[in-house]
Design a protein around this motif. Sequence first.
Motif, PDB file in Angstrom:
ATOM      1  N   LYS A   2       0.838  -1.206   0.000  1.00 24.11           N
ATOM      2  CA  LYS A   2       0.000   0.000   0.000  1.00 24.11           C
ATOM      3  C   LYS A   2       0.869   1.251   0.000  1.00 24.11           C
ATOM      4  O   LYS A   2       1.969   1.258   0.543  1.00 24.11           O
TER       5      LYS A   2
ATOM      6  N   LYS B 181      -3.636   7.480 -10.205  1.00 23.23           N
ATOM      7  CA  LYS B 181      -3.825   6.285 -11.039  1.00 23.23           C
ATOM      8  C   LYS B 181      -2.463   5.669 -11.402  1.00 23.23           C
ATOM      9  O   LYS B 181      -2.274   4.461 -11.341  1.00 23.23           O
ATOM     10  N   GLU B 184      -1.041   3.888  -8.483  1.00 17.62           N
ATOM     11  CA  GLU B 184      -1.704   2.582  -8.301  1.00 17.62           C
ATOM     12  C   GLU B 184      -1.159   1.558  -9.287  1.00 17.62           C
ATOM     13  O   GLU B 184      -0.874   0.424  -8.926  1.00 17.62           O
TER      14      GLU B 184
END
Lengths: 249, 192
Positions: A2, B181, B184
């Motif tokens: 994460k 984005k 990610e």
Amino acid sequence: MKPQIEITQLEWDLIERYLDHNKASDKTLLLNEELTQIPNVDAKIAHIKKVREQIEDRIRQSKIKEFHEHISVDKNDTKVNILSPEKMNPKLIWYAIAVALVVSFGVLWMFQSRNSPEKIFASHFEADPGLRTVMGASNEYDFYEGMVVYKRQEYKEAINWWQKLLPEKTENDTLNYFLGVAYLAEGNAEKSLEYLEPATKFNDGIFIEDAAHYTALAKIKLGKIEEAKDLLNAHPSERNNKLLNALKE
Amino acid sequence: MEETLNLGQFTLLDAFLTNKEVAIREFYIAQYPKTKYYILKNGGTLENTKDVFQDAFFACWKKLSTGKFKPKNKTEIEAYLFTAAKNKWIDQTRHLTKRNTIAIDEKSYHLAADETMQTSEMEKSEEQMSITLIAFENLGKACKDLLTQFYFNKMSMKTIAENLNIEEASAKNKKYRCIQKLKELALGDDSM
């Protein structure tokens, strides 16, 4: 895995403004004060710096891949033939050395010369900034779509948009001018001349000097220096005169 | 002075510092044949040439843009680029030869060392994220364009917004979302 750091859009914008701003400006104090309000600010600045650097790197790599598409690949060009000296006639070796020396000096002279066509083109070519993209009339939609991508330096795509319009607007000076510039920005000087020549296409229009400028640059790229000079002489403007002087030096 | 331009920099250096695509591309095209000749002459293929030259070109561009390499003229950039490409090819061929002749014992020793290094590197990289070229390429055209205009063409958000026919605040929001984005996608790549 994460992400370790959560950064809001507001924080992101502020930190980027801080990274980009002129350190000597009056806004420094104000910015610094705003930054102190951000929790964990040092780590966030470091993170944003790193992300920006990585984005720039990936864009460079992506551009390099695009550059390579401009290299013409000859499938037969995968071997370098080296003649073995023992199989050669000694006279031929001397001839070969002499020819190689002459060619090397020629090439060296060409590239070292202060104003080689390659250098003049590279230092004077700057794509036209383009027109303001206000999409009003629907019949001009395709043209402005092309202009939007042109401004992003996506010349191939701009060409695709504009080529669609050409059959109906063969004589349109704006269309011909921007197609010519886009092809030249793509490195295709021959194709650009199809749209930028003859100069009479732009007579009495606003593009006449600019069209002459890019036509001359295309000719310089193709090594047609005298033709470029004639054209620049016939269409004086500040940057045309500058280009002409560079050719004369 | 040779190729004097603004700020006293010569044209090519200025192009690298301000990302002038056309001038950089012309330089790429002009310099490629020299490396191609060298690698083909030394047992490589066209594919090797492309990879090595692109790596060297990237390294050269990065060094110039970060100010770590301050050439005085174009010839110095040409020399740097060719030497970088040449060294990369020499390294690559040495590595291949070494790998082919490596003894089994030696191999397992290296493997063990590599594993140790990998663990510590992994620990270190837990806080790091690496944006790969694949992640960037998979980003989608709209985001790629926007980030390229801002980070590469150094256009202001105001101009970008005008070109997109949207408000500046919306353009900033788009940019932020594109970066999220991209992060990610990069993290997805990392976990692969």
